[in-house]
Design a protein around this motif. Sequence first.
Motif, short mmCIF file in Angstrom:
data_model
loop_
_atom_site.label_atom_id
_atom_site.label_comp_id
_atom_site.label_asym_id
_atom_site.label_seq_id
_atom_site.Cartn_x
_atom_site.Cartn_y
_atom_site.Cartn_z
N MET A 33 0.83 -1.20 0.00
CA MET A 33 0.00 0.00 0.00
C MET A 33 0.86 1.26 0.00
SD MET A 33 -3.08 1.02 -0.07
CE MET A 33 -4.49 1.64 0.72
N PHE A 34 1.93 1.27 0.82
CA PHE A 34 2.80 2.44 0.88
C PHE A 34 3.44 2.71 -0.47
CE2 PHE A 34 6.93 4.47 1.63
CZ PHE A 34 6.50 5.62 2.28
N VAL A 35 3.83 1.65 -1.17
CA VAL A 35 4.46 1.83 -2.49
C VAL A 35 3.46 2.43 -3.47
CG1 VAL A 35 5.48 0.62 -4.45
CG2 VAL A 35 6.12 -0.03 -2.12
N LYS A 36 2.22 1.97 -3.43
CA LYS A 36 1.19 2.49 -4.32
C LYS A 36 0.95 3.98 -4.05
CE LYS A 36 -3.44 1.49 -5.96
NZ LYS A 36 -4.61 0.63 -5.83
N LYS A 37 0.90 4.37 -2.77
CA LYS A 37 0.72 5.77 -2.42
C LYS A 37 1.90 6.60 -2.90
CE LYS A 37 -2.10 5.20 1.72
NZ LYS A 37 -2.16 5.45 3.15
N THR A 38 3.11 6.05 -2.71
CA THR A 38 4.32 6.76 -3.11
C THR A 38 4.35 6.98 -4.62
OG1 THR A 38 5.53 5.81 -1.25
CG2 THR A 38 6.85 6.69 -3.04
N VAL A 39 4.02 5.97 -5.39
CA VAL A 39 4.01 6.08 -6.84
C VAL A 39 2.96 7.08 -7.29
CG1 VAL A 39 3.52 4.83 -8.98
CG2 VAL A 39 4.96 3.79 -7.23
N SER A 40 1.80 7.04 -6.70
CA SER A 40 0.73 7.96 -7.05
C SER A 40 1.12 9.41 -6.77
CB SER A 40 -0.53 7.60 -6.27
OG SER A 40 -1.55 8.53 -6.51
N LEU A 41 1.64 9.65 -5.59
CA LEU A 41 2.05 10.99 -5.20
C LEU A 41 3.24 11.45 -6.03
CD1 LEU A 41 1.36 13.28 -3.34
CD2 LEU A 41 2.76 12.22 -1.57
N SER A 42 4.15 10.55 -6.30
CA SER A 42 5.33 10.88 -7.11
C SER A 42 4.93 11.29 -8.52
CB SER A 42 6.28 9.70 -7.16
OG SER A 42 7.39 9.99 -7.94
N SER A 43 3.96 10.61 -9.09
CA SER A 43 3.53 10.95 -10.45
C SER A 43 2.92 12.35 -10.51
CB SER A 43 2.55 9.91 -10.99
OG SER A 43 1.34 9.95 -10.27
N ILE A 44 2.27 12.76 -9.44
CA ILE A 44 1.71 14.12 -9.38
C ILE A 44 2.83 15.14 -9.22
CG2 ILE A 44 0.28 15.69 -8.02
CD1 ILE A 44 -1.42 13.18 -7.30
N LEU A 45 3.75 14.85 -8.30
CA LEU A 45 4.84 15.79 -8.03
C LEU A 45 5.82 15.89 -9.18
CD1 LEU A 45 5.52 14.90 -4.29
CD2 LEU A 45 4.46 16.97 -5.18
N ASP A 46 5.91 14.87 -10.02
CA ASP A 46 6.83 14.89 -11.17
C ASP A 46 6.53 16.05 -12.12
OD1 ASP A 46 8.59 12.90 -10.57
OD2 ASP A 46 7.45 11.34 -11.60
N GLU A 47 5.35 16.59 -12.05
CA GLU A 47 4.98 17.71 -12.92
C GLU A 47 5.55 19.04 -12.41
OE1 GLU A 47 0.85 17.76 -13.94
OE2 GLU A 47 0.78 15.57 -14.04
#
Length: 63
Positions: free
Chosen positions: A1-15
């Motif tokens: 679950m933590f990895v999924k949250k991290t990937v989701s948040l990272s994809s937003i912040l990558d912008e």
Amino acid sequence: MFVKKTVSLSSILDESPFFTELSFKEREKLISELLQTYPELCEQNTPDMEVGYEASWFAKQGH
């Protein structure tokens, strides 16, 4: 679950130009701190959920 949250948040912040200039360790630390401080960042909402100040006020009134 933590990895999924991290990937989701990272994809937003990558912008963000700021985020892309950080090292990998700095990115991990920032995401970890954000999730600790704001755990609701990655909560899933139902599509029909009302949003906004007015909707939250209305919900608190018990209507």
